[in-house]
Structures are given as structure tokens and as C-alpha cells.
Design a protein around this motif. Structure first.
Motif, PDB file in Angstrom:
ATOM      1  N   ARG A 132      -2.062   0.053   8.271  1.00  0.00           N
ATOM      2  CA  ARG A 132      -1.306   0.934   7.566  1.00  0.00           C
ATOM      3  C   ARG A 132      -2.076   2.496   7.654  1.00  0.00           C
ATOM      4  NH1 ARG A 132      -1.105  -1.523   2.508  1.00  0.00           N
ATOM      5  NH2 ARG A 132       0.989  -2.511   3.047  1.00  0.00           N
ATOM      6  N   VAL A 134      -2.258   5.858   5.357  1.00  0.00           N
ATOM      7  CA  VAL A 134      -1.841   6.504   4.199  1.00  0.00           C
ATOM      8  C   VAL A 134      -1.918   7.896   4.426  1.00  0.00           C
ATOM      9  CG1 VAL A 134      -2.439   6.576   1.807  1.00  0.00           C
ATOM     10  CG2 VAL A 134      -2.869   4.488   2.823  1.00  0.00           C
ATOM     11  N   GLU A 156       2.635   0.894   9.441  1.00  0.00           N
ATOM     12  CA  GLU A 156       3.082   1.124   8.540  1.00  0.00           C
ATOM     13  C   GLU A 156       2.602   2.497   7.995  1.00  0.00           C
ATOM     14  OE1 GLU A 156       4.545  -1.298   5.109  1.00  0.00           O
ATOM     15  OE2 GLU A 156       3.090  -0.087   3.856  1.00  0.00           O
ATOM     16  N   SER A 158       2.389   5.207   5.045  1.00  0.00           N
ATOM     17  CA  SER A 158       2.525   5.147   3.589  1.00  0.00           C
ATOM     18  C   SER A 158       2.588   6.590   3.303  1.00  0.00           C
ATOM     19  CB  SER A 158       1.807   4.307   2.728  1.00  0.00           C
ATOM     20  OG  SER A 158       1.920   4.301   1.432  1.00  0.00           O
ATOM     21  N   LEU A 184       4.611   5.706  -0.915  1.00  0.00           N
ATOM     22  CA  LEU A 184       3.347   5.728  -1.180  1.00  0.00           C
ATOM     23  C   LEU A 184       3.021   4.694  -2.402  1.00  0.00           C
ATOM     24  CD1 LEU A 184       0.527   7.025  -0.403  1.00  0.00           C
ATOM     25  CD2 LEU A 184       0.506   8.244  -2.627  1.00  0.00           C
ATOM     26  N   PRO A 187       4.141   0.042  -0.719  1.00  0.00           N
ATOM     27  CA  PRO A 187       4.104  -0.838   0.519  1.00  0.00           C
ATOM     28  C   PRO A 187       4.787  -1.614   1.018  1.00  0.00           C
ATOM     29  CG  PRO A 187       2.340  -1.522  -1.231  1.00  0.00           C
ATOM     30  CD  PRO A 187       3.246  -0.335  -1.865  1.00  0.00           C
ATOM     31  N   THR A 194      -6.184  -0.900   6.587  1.00  0.00           N
ATOM     32  CA  THR A 194      -5.663   0.396   6.029  1.00  0.00           C
ATOM     33  C   THR A 194      -6.583   1.754   6.380  1.00  0.00           C
ATOM     34  OG1 THR A 194      -4.434  -0.731   4.069  1.00  0.00           O
ATOM     35  CG2 THR A 194      -4.941   1.728   3.805  1.00  0.00           C
ATOM     36  N   LEU A 212      -1.455  -0.932  -2.956  1.00  0.00           N
ATOM     37  CA  LEU A 212      -1.940  -0.652  -1.570  1.00  0.00           C
ATOM     38  C   LEU A 212      -2.969  -1.563  -1.350  1.00  0.00           C
ATOM     39  CD1 LEU A 212      -1.791   3.252  -1.319  1.00  0.00           C
ATOM     40  CD2 LEU A 212      -0.217   1.551   0.202  1.00  0.00           C
TER      41      LEU A 212
END
Length: 286
Positions: A132, A134, A156, A158, A184, A187, A194, A212
């Protein structure tokens, strides 16, 4: 210390520097200075406050003795535009954190990508398959390329504004990485890793951070001057592995020095393990 560099161009007294705004916090002079001293190279590395408005004039006025520059925020996009040629990472991201003077003008490189890939491997997540990111800004693009480099297959993104991640998703698809976007605080499925690309002072609601963390695997936060960040604190409360971005700073600087020495990031430095060790001590000691 005697190295293979004894009769090479690295024996010439060159000047280098890091430019940005703000710049007083930069650890780059300590990192580079430690490496140059160990290698016995008569190089100087300083820092200079340069903002977006003055960058073009400052670059044009840089004396010939300035052979290379490290660029931090907010100058990476401007440095990319100033370069006549780019490495693959700079080309893909539209950002250059390294400029090297050549006979044809400035060449631009992005060592953030390789630095982050090396940092993730050091953190023990170099075999992650699902990750992920962010944030969806410029640093997120470098993060995506680094994740692709270590073999991540699904990402992914976010983001506070999912529409801001469209270009990132398009790049992921071009790279052959499956990508999805999630708000955000919402998830999707669990991931191995992450990577947070948010600024260190970015406000994140505790509830969002906890969600998260619950499905985020190991956290690598690219921030190195502010720790723990809101996400770092959530990971710590959850008892999950969390790493600040100091090792990314270290490894991208190693790649910069390779570029300053040889014009490319592929050729290792003489006695590179010892160079990395002394740079790490300089970083952690600060």
C-alpha cells in the motif's frame, strides 16, 4: 586509505552541494562528507538555501567547480526540467534529486527510487508481493517504481483525494502492477507492506491510522526528521514493525556519490561496504 580511485578523476578537487528550501535540517553534508573523507577524495560538499523562484538563476550562475548537486524539496521537478538528459527513474517520475555537470550540460537522476528499494530490502520486506502506498504526490511515484523494482505485484493507493491517484494508477498499469485506489480512511485488503509518502507533519486521524495499521503489514515511512509520525505511532501501538526513512536517505546518497564519481549509479564505490558503514554512523550520530 589506498583505493582504486588513487589515480582516477575522483582525485580532482570538485565541489558539490545540496539545494532546497528549507535546507538547514539536511543531513546530506554529513553523509557525503563522511564518505569523501574515508575514500580520501578532495571533494567539498555544502548546502545552500535555494527556492523555486531563484533556482534557474542560481543554476546558471553555478561556477564550473560545482560538478554536481543534490536537490530536495521543492526543486526536484525544476531540476528535471533543467536537465538535458535523464536516467530511467527521473524520466518516469518527472523528478530529479541529482544533477551532474557534463560537457553537454546538466544530466538528471532520481536516486530516491533505488535508495528506497535498497532500504526496503534492508528492512526485510524486499520480498513483499502486495503493498500500500499512502499518499499520491510526487514521492508516491518514486515509491511505486521502488516497489516495482523489488517485485511487488499489487499496489493499493490510499489517498485523501482518490482522483489525485489516477496518474499513479496509470503508471502502475504500464509497469504491469495491479493497482487500486482507496480513500485514506477506508483501506482495502491486507498487504505485506505500507509505504507512507505523506509529509512528517501531515495530520492523520487516529482512527484512520489505526485502520491502515490493522491491514498494513510492515510500515516504511519515507520521513526521517519527524518520528514517530501519526502512522508510525499507530503501528507502534499495534506492535507492528515500523521504520522511518533514514535508511532511504542513506542509500540514495550512496547512489548519488556513485553518480558523482562515474556518471552513473551502476558502478560500486571502492570499498563500498565500509563507505556505507561510515555514512550510517554519520547519519545516526546526527
Amino acid at each position: 586509505m589506498t583505493t582504486a580511485a588513487a589515480e582516477s578523476p575522483t582525485r580532482r578537487p570538485h565541489r558539490f552541494a545540496v539545494w532546497g528550501d528549507p535546507i538547514d535540517h539536511s543531513r546530506s553534508p554529513a553523509l557525503h562528507g563522511a564518505a569523501y573523507a574515508l575514500l580520501g577524495w578532495p571533494w567539498e560538499y555544502g548546502r545552500r538555501r535555494v527556492d523555486e523562484a531563484s533556482f534557474r538563476d542560481e543554476l546558471a550562475a553555478a561556477p564550473a567547480s560545482v560538478r554536481g548537486l543534490s536537490l530536495t524539496m521543492p526543486l526536484k521537478s525544476l531540476a528535471h526540467r533543467a536537465a538535458g538528459r535523464h536516467d530511467a527513474a527521473a524520466e518516469a517520475t518527472g523528478a530529479a534529486n541529482t544533477l551532474v555537470r557534463t560537457r553537454e550540460g546538466w544530466a538528471g537522476f532520481n536516486t530516491d527510487v533505488g535508495g528506497l528499494a535498497r532500504a526496503l530490502t534492508e528492512a526485510g520486506v524486499g520480498d513483499a508481493e502486495e503493498a500500500r502506498i499512502v499518499g499520491a504526490g510526487a514521492t508516491a511515484t518514486s515509491a511505486l517504481l521502488a516497489l516495482h523494482r523489488i517485485g511487488v505485484r499489487r499496489v493499493e493507493v490510499s489517498a485523501r483525494r482518490p482522483e489525485a491517484a489516477r496518474a499513479l494508477v496509470a503508471l502502475a498499469e504500464h509497469l504491469g502492477v495491479r493497482a487500486a485506489v482507496a480513500p485514506l480512511g477506508q483501506p482495502g485488503g491486507a498487504v505485506d507492506l505500507t509505504v507512507s509518502t505523506l509529509p512528517g507533519d501531515a495530520p492523520v486521524a487516529e482512527s484512520d491510522a489505526e485502520r491502515l495499521a490493522a491491514s498494513g503489514g510492515t510500515l516504511y515511512d519515507v520521513v526521517y526528521g519527524t518520528w514517530p509520525t501519526a502512522l508510525g505511532a499507530a503501528w507502534q501501538r499495534s506492535g507492528l514493525p515500523a521504520h522511518p526513512g533514514a535508511t532511504m536517505l542513506l542509500h540514495q546518497a550512496v547512489l548519488q556519490i556513485r553518480i558523482f564519481a562515474s556518471g552513473g549509479a551502476e558502478e560500486p564505490l571502492p570499498d563500498e561496504d565500509a563507505v556505507v558503514a561510515v555514512m550510517r554512523r554519520a547519519l545516526m550520530g546526527g
